[in-house]
Design an enzyme around this catalytic site. Structure first.
Site, PDB file in Angstrom:
ATOM      1  N   PRO A  89       0.805  -1.220   0.000  1.00 31.61           N
ATOM      2  CA  PRO A  89       0.000   0.000   0.000  1.00 31.61           C
ATOM      3  C   PRO A  89       0.839   1.270   0.000  1.00 31.61           C
ATOM      4  CG  PRO A  89      -0.819  -1.557   1.634  1.00 31.61           C
ATOM      5  CD  PRO A  89       0.504  -2.072   1.167  1.00 31.61           C
ATOM      6  N   GLU A 116       1.847  -8.471   8.602  1.00 34.56           N
ATOM      7  CA  GLU A 116       1.850  -7.044   8.898  1.00 34.56           C
ATOM      8  C   GLU A 116       2.693  -6.238   7.916  1.00 34.56           C
ATOM      9  OE1 GLU A 116       0.864  -3.520  10.767  1.00 34.56           O
ATOM     10  OE2 GLU A 116      -0.010  -5.521  10.933  1.00 34.56           O
ATOM     11  N   ARG A 154      -0.188  -8.002 -21.980  1.00 37.89           N
ATOM     12  CA  ARG A 154      -1.012  -7.658 -23.144  1.00 37.89           C
ATOM     13  C   ARG A 154      -0.345  -6.608 -24.024  1.00 37.89           C
ATOM     14  NH1 ARG A 154      -4.488  -3.542 -23.030  1.00 37.89           N
ATOM     15  NH2 ARG A 154      -6.186  -4.775 -23.906  1.00 37.89           N
ATOM     16  N   ASP A 169      -6.163   1.819 -26.129  1.00 40.87           N
ATOM     17  CA  ASP A 169      -6.919   1.622 -24.898  1.00 40.87           C
ATOM     18  C   ASP A 169      -6.978   2.907 -24.081  1.00 40.87           C
ATOM     19  OD1 ASP A 169      -7.517  -1.013 -25.305  1.00 40.87           O
ATOM     20  OD2 ASP A 169      -5.778  -1.770 -24.222  1.00 40.87           O
TER      21      ASP A 169
END
Length: 247
Positions: A89, A116, A154, A169
């Site tokens: 994160p 953790e 991709r 895209d």
């Protein structure tokens, strides 16, 4: 390209690596995909890969020894040094630009953590990139790794059937993608825009570009500040903004 994933749950990747675009890319020999259980590199009889944090506190922390040993085992002597990507994160937000940059690499190693957190020496001395998919917390790094691998593979030449798909895209051009239509021309009274059936390719491209700009204005206006627009397009965009304010 070679992609290795260090995980405590390699079975999570079996279906993902064998299906759809990733499976086809692997079958074609465009990419080698491998999920490695880094518990196999633990240096104790109990094969533990985590321990209590120094200084106390809740949760367990991943030990450095297994991950260092696993990465070093994956890189042959004199081989290409891989980009080692830590999913966490605290990492930089993942973007299409990052996917494009990583797609140019020969070897990627993804580190999927649990518990953790990581021993800080893993961040400081092992990994080259720390990446986050967004401002939320998941159980582990496996799902983010799958998302990133799909978005990277991709982009490799020969993976997609239509080589223009990846470059048009959303986000690849700095704008959201234009609307798409297919048969039938009329469905429940809703018609396909006439320009798309005109056969006039130049007009179709202009329409698609303008629709792409409009869609970005409506849904992600923040992207327009850095979008590569011509002076004519910016003047047209300003006119659209004025028109919307008058409605």
């Amino acid at each position: 390209m070679r992609i290795d994933v260090l995980t405590l749950f390699p079975e999570m990747f079996h279906g993902v690596f064998g299906a759809s675009i990733l499976g086809k890319a692997r079958d074609k020999g465009i990419v080698a995909l491998n999920a490695v259980n880094f518990r196999d590199y633990a240096n104790n009889k109990h094969n533990t890969v985590d321990d209590y944090p120094y200084g106390g506190g809740g949760g367990m922390v991943l030990k450095p020894e297994p991950l260092f040993a696993a990465v070093e085992d994956l890189v042959p002597d004199g081989g290409v040094k891989p980009r080692v990507i830590l999913l966490c994160p605290q990492g930089e937000p993942y973007t299409q630009k990052k996917a494009e940059a990583l797609s140019a690499e020969e070897h990627l190693v993804f580190v999927c953590g649990h518990y953790e957190g990581y021993d800080e020496r893993i961040r400081e001395h092992l990994v080259t990139d720390e990446i986050s998919l967004g401002d939320y917390v998941l159980t582990g790094g496996e799902l983010p790794a799958m998302v990133m691998i799909d978005s990277i593979v991709r982009l490799l030449p020969g993976v997609l059937g239509n080589e223009t798909s990846a470059v048009t895209d959303s986000f690849s051009t700095g704008l959201l993608e234009h609307p798409h239509y297919t048969r039938p021309a009329v469905f429940r009274g809703w018609e396909v825009p006439e320009v798309l059936m005109s056969g006039h390719h130049a007009n179709v491209e202009v329409w698609r570009r303008q629709q792409s700009i409009l869609r970005t204005l409506e849904r992600r206006p923040d992207l327009l500040d850095s979008a590569d627009l011509t002076k004519k397009e910016r003047a047209w965009l300003a006119e659209q903004v004025r028109s919307k304010k008058q409605e």
